[in-house]
Design an enzyme around this catalytic site. Structure first.
Site, PDB file in Angstrom:
ATOM      1  CE  LYS A 290       0.914   0.392   4.257  1.00 55.85           C
ATOM      2  NZ  LYS A 290       2.343  -0.752   4.175  1.00 55.85           N
ATOM      3  N   GLY A 352       6.977   5.361   9.024  1.00 57.41           N
ATOM      4  CA  GLY A 352       5.548   4.312   9.082  1.00 57.41           C
ATOM      5  C   GLY A 352       4.809   3.494   9.181  1.00 57.41           C
ATOM      6  CB  ILE A 435       8.802  -2.109   0.367  1.00 51.97           C
ATOM      7  CG1 ILE A 435       8.472  -0.682   0.838  1.00 51.97           C
ATOM      8  CG2 ILE A 435       9.297  -2.821   1.571  1.00 51.97           C
ATOM      9  CD1 ILE A 435       7.549   0.344   1.689  1.00 51.97           C
TER      10      ILE A 435
END
Length: 484
Positions: A290, A352, A435
């Site tokens: 990402k 992150g 998540i």
């Protein structure tokens, strides 16, 4: 055209599979090398009874098949097979040209397929492989099958077929789990054939099934105008993105397909070099890419730029633009559960790309955020950027004051990794959002003890809906695209 590959040791089973699958495929391939004895008359009768083209194939052991007889014996069987006048006969690339001419003369209407198999790698120079095989007027189709050690190998195969399919009838596919995308995308890049195993076949243990091609990837609707979207990351096996997005495209009547591509950090540069020449119109980005993917994007949305992480890419007007739907997706789950965000004490586990997106969104909604991370220097850096609090794992007690706890790490993905101190520190009144997709430690602990728990599947759906909205912009009005 979709080829159903049937490989059985007895011909009766072969016949049964031909009859049961004939409505699903375009061409039936009979792997004659699997048979102990070749029943030529029965094969001829089967061809006459079924209104389908047949490929008859005698694959040698050197090319990954089961036939281990002598060269003379192999040529003798091929002569008898072509005398049955099938629509297609597979001829391996090592067969002498003079014998290929003999086969053509025996049955001029039979289309000869020149096939090449490499079970250990994908050669660097695929064009040279084709050039070595090419024989004008003798072969109707060229088939190249290699093994994909990486997704880059599969991408090279797709680019090769797309670039060379105009000059000849070419089909190119990769074996191995990382080569499955070459089968899904075969009709998109102009592959002449796509082979799908109907039987269990040596070398194709990881190949997609006919049910997956039809029910997940909507294979019958794919063509050269199809727009391709993909998940990039490593690992991607547990993602349900291909199921969700392909169903959304189907319901929206969009000519699009979504695939999963495992990509390592070191492969990003090669991926985008090749990818720009293929019909990719958008990507989902997952760990660990990402942040790393940003240097390969032409434009970055303000929100994603502030987060310094991208989970969505849209290709339009010759440029890639990056976005981030993670934060909004996560908070949408809580808001739909009627969980108040404003003034709530929110503890986010992780530092992150996904964690940063959630932190920024939570702060913008008025939450008091604390970042908890194993590496405290990473937590401190993000906290200084957003003006919130942070702590390391040596201060686990801070979790006890949380109204909302969000796991934005891979902790708990495996049964071996149980953060017991963390789990024990979370208040019984705390709302938990994890998540991570699939079964994990947080789900097992909090689904059963009365806490309000929201799974990774729910967050996935919410952020995926936002991705669909962004991707919808690449479809013209004539596509009648509608986000569902």
């Amino acid at each position: 055209m979709l080829v159903g590959v049937i490989a059985e040791e007895d011909f009766i089973t072969m016949q049964e599979l031909c009859y049961s699958t004939q409505d699903q495929i375009d061409v039936l391939e009979l792997r004659i090398d699997y048979l102990h004895d070749v029943p030529y008359e029965e094969i001829s009768a089967l061809q006459a009874n079924l209104d389908k083209p047949f490929i008859l194939t005698l694959r040698s052991k050197s090319e990954g098949g089961m036939f281990d007889g002598s060269f003379i014996r192999r040529m003798s069987i091929l002569r008898k097979l072509i005398d049955l006048h099938p629509e297609y006969l597979d001829v391996e690339h090592d067969v002498p040209v003079h014998f290929v001419r003999e086969l053509r003369d025996r049955s001029p209407k039979t289309k000869l397929i020149c096939s090449y198999h490499e079970f250990t790698k994908t050669p660097d120079d695929l064009i040279k492989v084709l050039d070595d095989m090419y024989c004008h007027k003798l072969f109707a189709v060229y088939k190249i099958v290699t093994y994909a050690k990486s997704s880059i190998d599969a991408m090279r195969m797709l680019e090769f077929v797309q670039s060379n399919g105009q000059s000849c009838n070419l089909c190119g596919m990769c074996m191995g789990s990382k080569g499955s995308i070459t089968r899904v995308m075969a009709p998109v890049v102009g592959g002449y054939f796509c082979y799908v195993p109907i039987s269990k076949i040596v070398g194709l243990e990881n190949a997609l099934t006919i049910d997956e091609l039809f029910n997940v990837y909507n294979y019958r609707s794919l063509n050269k105008s199809t727009r391709v979207f993909a998940l990039l990351g490593d690992p991607v096996a547990n993602s349900i993105g291909h199921i969700y997005h392909n169903n959304a495209f189907k319901l929206s009547c969009a000519n699009a397909v979504y695939i999963k591509i495992p990509i390592e950090r070191k492969e990003l540069s090669d991926f985008f070099k090749i990818g720009r020449g293929l019909p990719f119109y958008g990507f989902s980005i997952t760990m660990p890419l990402k942040e790393k993917v940003m240097r390969f994007i032409d434009k970055i949305d303000k929100n994603a730029c502030c987060i310094r992480a991208v989970n969505t890419i849209v290709y339009k007007n010759g440029a890639y633009k990056g976005y981030n739907t993670d934060g909004k997706g996560a908070l949408n789950v809580l808001e739909q559960g009627e969980i108040a965000i404003a003034d709530a004490n929110v503890v986010v586990l992780g530092a992150g790309g996904t964690a940063k997106a959630i932190i920024r969104e939570a702060i913008s909604c008025g939450a008091d955020v604390l970042i908890l991370n194993r590496t405290i220097s990473k937590a401190r850096k993000i906290a200084e950027q957003y003006g919130c609090r942070y702590a390391g794992f040596d201060q686990m007690f801070v979790v006890n004051c949380a109204d909302i706890f969000i796991n934005a790490t891979s902790i708990g993905m495996s049964a071996e990794e149980k953060p017991l101190e963390l789990l024990q520190s979370i208040s019984s009144n705390c709302v938990v959002l994890d998540i991570v997709l699939g079964s994990n430690v947080f789900a097992e602990c909090f689904d059963c003890d009365g806490r309000e728990f929201f799974s990774g599947e729910k967050m996935f759906v919410e952020q995926a809906k936002l991705q669909q909205v962004l991707w919808g912009d690449v479809f013209s009005e004539s596509d009648e695209y509608q986000v569902v």
